[in-house]
Design an enzyme around this catalytic site. Structure first.
Site, PDB file in Angstrom:
ATOM      1  N   THR A 186     -17.346   3.021 -27.630  1.00 38.57           N
ATOM      2  CA  THR A 186     -18.123   2.716 -28.843  1.00 38.57           C
ATOM      3  C   THR A 186     -19.526   2.283 -28.416  1.00 38.57           C
ATOM      4  O   THR A 186     -19.713   1.827 -27.288  1.00 38.57           O
ATOM      5  CB  THR A 186     -17.485   1.568 -29.640  1.00 38.57           C
ATOM      6  OG1 THR A 186     -17.415   0.427 -28.776  1.00 38.57           O
ATOM      7  CG2 THR A 186     -16.091   1.918 -30.100  1.00 38.57           C
ATOM      8  N   GLU A 331     -13.523   5.337 -33.191  1.00 41.05           N
ATOM      9  CA  GLU A 331     -12.092   4.990 -33.209  1.00 41.05           C
ATOM     10  C   GLU A 331     -11.270   5.969 -34.043  1.00 41.05           C
ATOM     11  O   GLU A 331     -10.052   5.926 -34.035  1.00 41.05           O
ATOM     12  CB  GLU A 331     -11.910   3.569 -33.765  1.00 41.05           C
ATOM     13  CG  GLU A 331     -12.384   2.461 -32.831  1.00 41.05           C
ATOM     14  CD  GLU A 331     -13.859   2.106 -32.986  1.00 41.05           C
ATOM     15  OE1 GLU A 331     -14.627   2.945 -33.498  1.00 41.05           O
ATOM     16  OE2 GLU A 331     -14.240   0.994 -32.594  1.00 41.05           O
ATOM     17  N   LYS A 439     -25.296 -11.283 -49.181  1.00 37.40           N
ATOM     18  CA  LYS A 439     -24.605 -12.020 -50.227  1.00 37.40           C
ATOM     19  C   LYS A 439     -25.632 -12.867 -50.962  1.00 37.40           C
ATOM     20  O   LYS A 439     -26.215 -13.765 -50.393  1.00 37.40           O
ATOM     21  CB  LYS A 439     -23.511 -12.898 -49.610  1.00 37.40           C
ATOM     22  CG  LYS A 439     -22.299 -12.960 -50.466  1.00 37.40           C
ATOM     23  CD  LYS A 439     -21.101 -13.452 -49.701  1.00 37.40           C
ATOM     24  CE  LYS A 439     -19.885 -13.297 -50.600  1.00 37.40           C
ATOM     25  NZ  LYS A 439     -18.707 -13.893 -50.035  1.00 37.40           N
ATOM     26  N   TRP A 444     -22.435  -9.390 -53.837  1.00 38.49           N
ATOM     27  CA  TRP A 444     -22.868  -8.578 -52.715  1.00 38.49           C
ATOM     28  C   TRP A 444     -23.938  -7.587 -53.151  1.00 38.49           C
ATOM     29  O   TRP A 444     -23.832  -6.965 -54.207  1.00 38.49           O
ATOM     30  CB  TRP A 444     -21.673  -7.775 -52.155  1.00 38.49           C
ATOM     31  CG  TRP A 444     -20.728  -8.621 -51.369  1.00 38.49           C
ATOM     32  CD1 TRP A 444     -20.824  -9.962 -51.136  1.00 38.49           C
ATOM     33  CD2 TRP A 444     -19.535  -8.178 -50.724  1.00 38.49           C
ATOM     34  NE1 TRP A 444     -19.761 -10.387 -50.379  1.00 38.49           N
ATOM     35  CE2 TRP A 444     -18.948  -9.320 -50.112  1.00 38.49           C
ATOM     36  CE3 TRP A 444     -18.897  -6.948 -50.586  1.00 38.49           C
ATOM     37  CZ2 TRP A 444     -17.769  -9.255 -49.387  1.00 38.49           C
ATOM     38  CZ3 TRP A 444     -17.728  -6.882 -49.874  1.00 38.49           C
ATOM     39  CH2 TRP A 444     -17.162  -8.014 -49.271  1.00 38.49           C
TER      40      TRP A 444
HETATM   41  P1  AMP Z   1     -19.708   5.234 -34.275  1.00 38.04           P
HETATM   42  O1  AMP Z   1     -18.402   4.757 -33.799  1.00 38.04           O
HETATM   43  O2  AMP Z   1     -20.831   4.980 -33.331  1.00 38.04           O
HETATM   44  O3  AMP Z   1     -19.638   6.667 -34.701  1.00 38.04           O
HETATM   45  O4  AMP Z   1     -20.074   4.390 -35.564  1.00 38.04           O
HETATM   46  C1  AMP Z   1     -19.226   4.332 -36.672  1.00 38.04           C
HETATM   47  C2  AMP Z   1     -19.905   3.625 -37.810  1.00 38.04           C
HETATM   48  O5  AMP Z   1     -21.035   4.365 -38.266  1.00 38.04           O
HETATM   49  C3  AMP Z   1     -19.042   3.472 -39.029  1.00 38.04           C
HETATM   50  O6  AMP Z   1     -18.135   2.410 -38.922  1.00 38.04           O
HETATM   51  C4  AMP Z   1     -20.083   3.257 -40.120  1.00 38.04           C
HETATM   52  O7  AMP Z   1     -20.546   1.922 -40.143  1.00 38.04           O
HETATM   53  C5  AMP Z   1     -21.220   4.139 -39.656  1.00 38.04           C
HETATM   54  N1  AMP Z   1     -21.176   5.425 -40.384  1.00 38.04           N
HETATM   55  C6  AMP Z   1     -20.704   6.602 -39.956  1.00 38.04           C
HETATM   56  N2  AMP Z   1     -20.873   7.545 -40.891  1.00 38.04           N
HETATM   57  C7  AMP Z   1     -21.464   6.959 -41.951  1.00 38.04           C
HETATM   58  C8  AMP Z   1     -21.898   7.390 -43.246  1.00 38.04           C
HETATM   59  N3  AMP Z   1     -21.795   8.655 -43.631  1.00 38.04           N
HETATM   60  N4  AMP Z   1     -22.445   6.470 -44.062  1.00 38.04           N
HETATM   61  C9  AMP Z   1     -22.585   5.188 -43.690  1.00 38.04           C
HETATM   62  N5  AMP Z   1     -22.214   4.712 -42.478  1.00 38.04           N
HETATM   63  C10 AMP Z   1     -21.652   5.587 -41.625  1.00 38.04           C
END
Ligand code: AMP
Length: 542
Positions: A186, A331, A439, A444
């Site tokens: 990650t 994940e 908040k 929110w």
């Molecule tokens: P990663 O593991 O680096 O791909 O990051 C995942 C995170 O990216 C998710 O938990 C979201 O917070 C954010 N994310 C991915 N796709 C979107 C989307 N279409 N809109 C908003 N947030 C997103």
């Protein structure tokens, strides 16, 4: 009673075997680091993947050992995808945009044995190799004659010399389908990165799911450009699905600027492209002033962070390209939801359809999701109640690599760290990362909503909304804005722009103009860093 069906493991090697047998002449086109265009096909990719497998056998790299890459999207990286995993080793794709210390930390944590890297990352490898004692072979992804003499990296070989002498005959091992195949860390905006270790089974199931019509709708008629990097959650699984359906693949290499991406889309008849919003912003920024259009591109998947509605509209109305908004995470291998309309939505007025398209979309078969409040009580799917989003499914992690004792699951569900609503039709909409939620007065405010409105203003290139401490309301939103080059807008004009577009109390208290918004290694806004930059900031009137 058991069914009377054949037991065949779901294996990554079967993908490349299938692509070779049934789509052997299907093209794979890559822009190389050297700048030129390389062309071959699935048949050649399969042969060279088997050479990779033979090379690893020859080196006696044990099954399950990690073979790492620091590489752009290209044909050699693709061969490693199949050759490493198919032969029972684990492909570990490292994100080169991480800090060198983090890269060394990850390589050590993964105990990488081999590191294959594009020549553009030579300085990076030179900086970290002394800190990576487990790596016993460095491989430069280039021709033998492109390898510089004195790199300072012991035993460095070119990829072509490394695999060149090997036979292209190989019998892929019959692995247990639960065997690990790929490792992806990650981005780790807080603490150390954590490893998601995918299995052959989870990857094949994800590849089937990703190809479905209501997901990315991939087929043998497509020419697919994954702009999303192969080091970011396996380019959203596209290389596997493309092999599964026999699509043409087009790899952009390191050239992700608008001009290069546009030229590749047109030259290679790309029908479908996938990437994060920042990449598409560069593409549209290149096309608009030049009055350019697409000839074949019909859809694009946008995800990784919220896709601004203004971008969806621009693609649809100005270029006739459908935008499929996607949500997922490392994940989740990564796909969780994708936004396509249902039959009953087809005749809705455009504005109503647009409201749906802005959402992150519906669950893909295989994924289950729910939203819960702070006590863990499930919230209704009414499109209004926002809560922590939890997911389950065969391509969702059960635990992180080497953290088997500490399960991240809550009653069998994976907490995503995102806050979302789900409507009665199952459309999920992310309102925030839980740590970014604002908040105000006990309610929110969605930072994504605040950003989307700012992004719809013609002078705004990028917007990030954060909460600032307030003595009465706890927090109030402000929006940090990067202006488009040559464009002008004042603070008051932008505040006025919110009028009628959102509830009055959700309108940001202030606009802060900045030169740039800090981005993380996967193109996401780093709000933690933005907050640090604004520690001395005081809200107007306080
Ligand atoms: P990663 O593991 O680096 O791909 O990051 C995942 C995170 O990216 C998710 O938990 C979201 O917070 C954010 N994310 C991915 N796709 C979107 C989307 N279409 N809109 C908003 N947030 C997103």
């Amino acid at each position: 009673m058991l069914g009377l069906m054949q037991q065949q493991s779901l294996l990554i090697s079967s993908l490349i075997e299938f692509a070779e047998r049934h789509h052997g002449d299907g093209e794979i086109v890559s822009r190389r680091v050297e700048g030129d265009i390389h062309r071959y096909n699935w048949s050649a990719a399969a042969k060279r993947s088997r050479q990779v497998a033979n090379t690893l056998d020859g080196m006696q790299i044990e099954k399950g050992s990690r073979v790492a890459t620091l590489a752009w999207n290209g044909y050699r990286h693709l061969e490693l995808y199949f050759g490493v995993s198919g032969s029972g080793r684990v492909l570990h794709t490292i994100n080169p945009r991480l800090h060198p210390d983090q890269i060394a930390w990850i390589a050590n944590h993964a105990e990488d044995q081999v590191l294959c890297f594009d020549m553009s990352f030579l300085p990076l490898v030179q900086a970290v190799h002394a800190k990576c004692p487990t790596i016993r072979q460095y491989v430069a992804l280039c021709d033998a004659d492109k390898l510089p003499a004195d790199t300072g990296i012991p035993g460095l070989v070119s990829y072509e010399a490394w695999i060149g002498q090997q036979s292209d005959r190989y019998t892929w091992p019959e692995l247990d389908e639960n065997t690990a195949c790929t490792l992806c860390y990650t981005s780790g905006t807080t603490g150390n990165p954590k490893g998601a270790l995918y299995s052959h089974r989870s990857t094949i199931l994800h590849a089937y799911a990703a190809a479905l019509p209501d997901v990315m709708c991939m087929s043998a008629r497509d020419s697919i450009l994954p702009v999303v990097p192969m080091f970011h959650v396996n380019a959203w699984g596209i290389p596997y699905s493309a092999a599964m359906v026999g699509a043409k693949l087009v790899f952009p290499g390191p050239a992700l600027d608008g001009k290069s991406v546009y030229e590749l889309i047109e030259a290679e008849g790309v029908t479908f492209a996938a990437g994060v919003p920042t990449v598409w912003q560069m593409l549209l920024g290149h096309m608009k002033p030049a009055g350019l259009k697409f000839s074949k591109l019909n859809r694009t998947v946008i995800g990784g962070s919220a896709c601004p509605p203004a971008m969806i509209t621009a693609f649809r109305e100005d270029y006739g390209v459908d935008v499929l908004h996607a949500w997922g995470m490392t994940e989740l291998s990564p796909l969780g939801t994708l936004c396509t309309l249902k039959n009953k939505h087809q005749n809705l007025p455009e504005a109503e359809q647009m409201k749906l398209r802005m959402k992150q979309g519906r669950c893909i078969f295989g994924i289950e999701m729910k939203i819960v409040d702070e006590q863990g009580k499930e919230l209704p799917h009414d499109g209004k109640a926002a809560g922590d989003l939890l997911v389950q499914g065969p391509w969702v992690i059960a635990s992180y690599f080497k953290q088997e004792g500490a399960s991240p699951l809550v009653d069998g569900w994976f907490p995503t760290g995102d806050v979302a609503t789900i409507d009665a039709d199952g459309f999920m909409q992310i309102t925030d990362r839980s740590k970014d939620v604002i908040k105000s007065g006990g309610e929110w405010i969605s930072s994504i909503d605040v950003e989307n409105i700012a992004m719809a203003h013609p002078a705004v290139a990028m917007a990030a909304c954060i909460g600032i401490r307030h003595p009465k309301w706890d927090e109030r939103p402000i929006v940090c804005v990067v202006k488009k080059p040559g464009a002008e807008v004042t603070r008051d004009e932008l505040i006025q722009f919110y009028d009628g577009k959102t509830a009055k109390w959700q309108i940001p208290d202030d606009v802060v103009f900045v030169d740039a918004i800090p981005l993380g290694a996967t193109g996401k806004m780093l709000k933690t860093r933005l907050r640090e930059q604004l520690t001395d900031y005081v809200l107007p009137g306080l």
